[in-house]
Design a protein around this motif. Sequence first.
Motif, mmCIF file in Angstrom:
data_model
loop_
_atom_site.group_PDB
_atom_site.id
_atom_site.type_symbol
_atom_site.label_atom_id
_atom_site.label_comp_id
_atom_site.label_asym_id
_atom_site.label_seq_id
_atom_site.Cartn_x
_atom_site.Cartn_y
_atom_site.Cartn_z
ATOM 1 N N LEU A 116 2.239 10.591 7.342
ATOM 2 C CA LEU A 116 2.012 10.900 5.937
ATOM 3 C C LEU A 116 2.922 10.094 5.017
ATOM 4 O O LEU A 116 4.047 9.717 5.378
ATOM 5 N N ASN A 117 2.414 9.845 3.812
ATOM 6 C CA ASN A 117 3.204 9.256 2.712
ATOM 7 C C ASN A 117 3.915 7.958 3.119
ATOM 8 O O ASN A 117 5.099 7.768 2.862
ATOM 9 N N GLN A 118 3.149 7.071 3.731
ATOM 10 C CA GLN A 118 3.718 5.809 4.198
ATOM 11 C C GLN A 118 3.462 4.682 3.187
ATOM 12 O O GLN A 118 2.466 4.692 2.455
ATOM 13 N N THR A 119 4.377 3.731 3.179
ATOM 14 C CA THR A 119 4.197 2.502 2.407
ATOM 15 C C THR A 119 4.157 1.324 3.381
ATOM 16 O O THR A 119 5.014 1.214 4.273
ATOM 17 N N ILE A 120 3.156 0.482 3.213
ATOM 18 C CA ILE A 120 3.015 -0.706 4.050
ATOM 19 C C ILE A 120 3.177 -1.932 3.156
ATOM 20 O O ILE A 120 2.473 -2.065 2.150
ATOM 21 N N VAL A 121 4.076 -2.819 3.536
ATOM 22 C CA VAL A 121 4.270 -4.053 2.779
ATOM 23 C C VAL A 121 3.751 -5.224 3.619
ATOM 24 O O VAL A 121 4.082 -5.357 4.798
ATOM 25 N N LEU A 122 2.924 -6.050 2.986
ATOM 26 C CA LEU A 122 2.287 -7.187 3.652
ATOM 27 C C LEU A 122 2.668 -8.475 2.949
ATOM 28 O O LEU A 122 2.743 -8.516 1.721
ATOM 29 N N ASP A 123 2.876 -9.533 3.721
ATOM 30 C CA ASP A 123 3.147 -10.834 3.122
ATOM 31 C C ASP A 123 2.800 -11.934 4.120
ATOM 32 O O ASP A 123 3.090 -11.826 5.317
ATOM 33 N N ILE A 181 0.879 -1.173 0.000
ATOM 34 C CA ILE A 181 0.000 0.000 0.000
ATOM 35 C C ILE A 181 0.911 1.215 0.000
ATOM 36 O O ILE A 181 1.720 1.400 0.915
ATOM 37 N N THR A 182 0.800 2.042 -1.002
ATOM 38 C CA THR A 182 1.755 3.147 -1.169
ATOM 39 C C THR A 182 1.099 4.506 -0.941
ATOM 40 O O THR A 182 -0.103 4.686 -1.128
ATOM 41 N N ASN A 183 1.940 5.480 -0.515
ATOM 42 C CA ASN A 183 1.550 6.897 -0.411
ATOM 43 C C ASN A 183 0.334 7.128 0.493
ATOM 44 O O ASN A 183 -0.463 8.051 0.263
ATOM 45 N N ALA A 184 0.186 6.323 1.525
ATOM 46 C CA ALA A 184 -0.999 6.404 2.371
ATOM 47 C C ALA A 184 -0.727 7.174 3.659
ATOM 48 O O ALA A 184 0.419 7.312 4.104
ATOM 49 N N ASN A 185 -1.789 7.683 4.244
ATOM 50 C CA ASN A 185 -1.738 8.227 5.596
ATOM 51 C C ASN A 185 -2.040 7.064 6.544
ATOM 52 O O ASN A 185 -3.097 6.438 6.446
ATOM 53 N N ILE A 201 -1.451 -1.269 -4.137
ATOM 54 C CA ILE A 201 -2.669 -0.531 -3.794
ATOM 55 C C ILE A 201 -2.272 0.922 -3.589
ATOM 56 O O ILE A 201 -1.448 1.230 -2.716
ATOM 57 N N ASP A 202 -2.839 1.802 -4.394
ATOM 58 C CA ASP A 202 -2.522 3.222 -4.284
ATOM 59 C C ASP A 202 -3.285 3.820 -3.107
ATOM 60 O O ASP A 202 -4.512 3.892 -3.119
ATOM 61 N N GLY A 203 -2.535 4.249 -2.095
ATOM 62 C CA GLY A 203 -3.159 4.819 -0.908
ATOM 63 C C GLY A 203 -3.206 6.330 -0.907
ATOM 64 O O GLY A 203 -3.511 6.938 0.125
ATOM 65 N N GLN A 204 -2.948 6.957 -2.054
ATOM 66 C CA GLN A 204 -2.947 8.409 -2.133
ATOM 67 C C GLN A 204 -4.306 8.960 -1.687
ATOM 68 O O GLN A 204 -5.351 8.586 -2.203
ATOM 69 N N GLY A 205 -4.273 9.851 -0.696
ATOM 70 C CA GLY A 205 -5.507 10.450 -0.210
ATOM 71 C C GLY A 205 -6.328 9.545 0.698
ATOM 72 O O GLY A 205 -7.434 9.916 1.111
ATOM 73 N N LYS A 206 -5.803 8.356 1.026
ATOM 74 C CA LYS A 206 -6.524 7.404 1.876
ATOM 75 C C LYS A 206 -5.929 7.398 3.287
ATOM 76 O O LYS A 206 -4.832 7.912 3.534
ATOM 77 N N ILE A 229 9.779 -1.850 -1.858
ATOM 78 C CA ILE A 229 8.622 -2.536 -2.420
ATOM 79 C C ILE A 229 9.104 -3.695 -3.286
ATOM 80 O O ILE A 229 9.797 -3.488 -4.282
ATOM 81 N N PRO A 230 8.756 -4.926 -2.942
ATOM 82 C CA PRO A 230 9.167 -6.069 -3.773
ATOM 83 C C PRO A 230 8.600 -5.939 -5.185
ATOM 84 O O PRO A 230 7.485 -5.444 -5.388
ATOM 85 N N ALA A 231 9.342 -6.416 -6.141
ATOM 86 C CA ALA A 231 8.972 -6.236 -7.548
ATOM 87 C C ALA A 231 7.661 -6.927 -7.894
ATOM 88 O O ALA A 231 6.914 -6.457 -8.761
#
Length: 508
Positions: free
Chosen positions: A71-78, A56-60, A98-103, A91-93
Amino acid sequence: MLKTITKWFLYILAGLTVLTISFLIWYKGAINATYGEDTELVDHKAFATPQQLTAITNANVLSPDGQSMLLNQTIVLDKGKIISVGNNAEIPANAKMIDGQGKYVIPGLVDSHIHLHKSPNDLLLYVANGVTHIREMGGFPESLDYREEIEQGRIGPKLYVASPPINIKDYIEGKGFEFFSHHEAVQTLEQAEDKIRDYVDAGYDAIKTYHLDMPSYRAVNKLAAELGAHTVGHFPLDFTLDELKVTQQRELAHLEEIVSVLIREFGSINKKGSDNFYKHVQDRSQEIIDDILAKDITVNSVLLYMENIHDQFSDLEGKLRSVPIEYVNPALVEGTNLIPGFKVGWLPGFNQFEATSHSHEQDYKEYDVYWTAREKAHHILLEAMIERNVKIVAGSDTGGFLVVPGFALHKEIQSLNNGGMTPTQALATATSNPAELMKSDAGIIEAGKRADLVILNKNPLMDIKNTQTIDTVILNGKTFNRQKLDAMLEAVKEANNKSRKVNIDQYL
């Protein structure tokens, strides 16, 4: 002649026995049907979703202390876990993006007091509402099966299951009550202790107490503590608040437990006056809170349920139109009244809280005063508890009157907000607070925690109602977008409509 009379007596006795057993079996079936046993089931496999490596990229993102949005956090899940959170997370290739911009990303929500009954369709309602963990307080054995199925991949929130409620037989109103319910009725302290051992061995997560006498209440809590089992539930009918100084019970199932004892202390609210009752609650609150803090007791809120009671009493028709009853097991909504005075249902004629007299009549006025005062007492206590940082978890008591699975938790935390909590505090009652209580690996967004997340379109720290602006739910690393969540809701509604016997269009 005597032989003939004896023979006919035995025939009649045998016939009455068969009729009695037949009635009891029929009645038990009717109660189970009300709890949802005969409601059409949704094919939950249609919503099966695999765990995926996800970013999840660019999320609050809600900070681990729950006080702000980062602000502007990236969460990686596995594999069902949060791998990393940060501004520069790698971010793994091959990750699903999931674009989290504005979320706004918050932990999955926890409803700390629900009753699933025999209605597994509710599991989908919780997920569709961002509730990723529920605490089943009814003790139906089926819930242990659902818990196992969920652990094996069935779509549903993580399930915490308390035992069937334990009662002392003499404290149960009406002979044979234990047959009609799933409560366990015991006659001796030794039987109560045996039940606890059985429940611990069966894998229940907690021991649920109900109508016990004081010796049994103390013994149950003592043995549970020795076995490392959590106790939660109701106070005994003869409980006094001085017991809080020594109790081994570490969680109250409702704020109402305290209010009920305060009413017994005070006496008739109608005779002594509401203002005097409110003063009694205020005068007693600080000592009560001293004891709660000293014993590290957590309190389930169950505020919405109490607020609903007066609304049902004063305007049941209007209240029914204010809640999404189309998603509720229809047999519970429609209700049953198979024995006079035993009402279970939401609709007029089956709702135990609806007014049975007109507003100008004395009994109506007395009940109006009583329910109004009972509700306000909850708010007086809540305000005092908030001020002194009592541990509170949001519990909706879903399965009760006009409390809709999944939807109700959002209303519960709104009630807590209206009762004096900040949005930040209210959100914590459904995230980090219950996680701490259960010692779970969720409730906070940080590396190593379970991947239970809700992506919102608006910031809940600005307005707690924004917990309802759900874009995506991530459950144990499985992603459910808005389209799939809506499909879950629609599937439950369709199943209910097929099982419905009473038209409810007037309430929609």
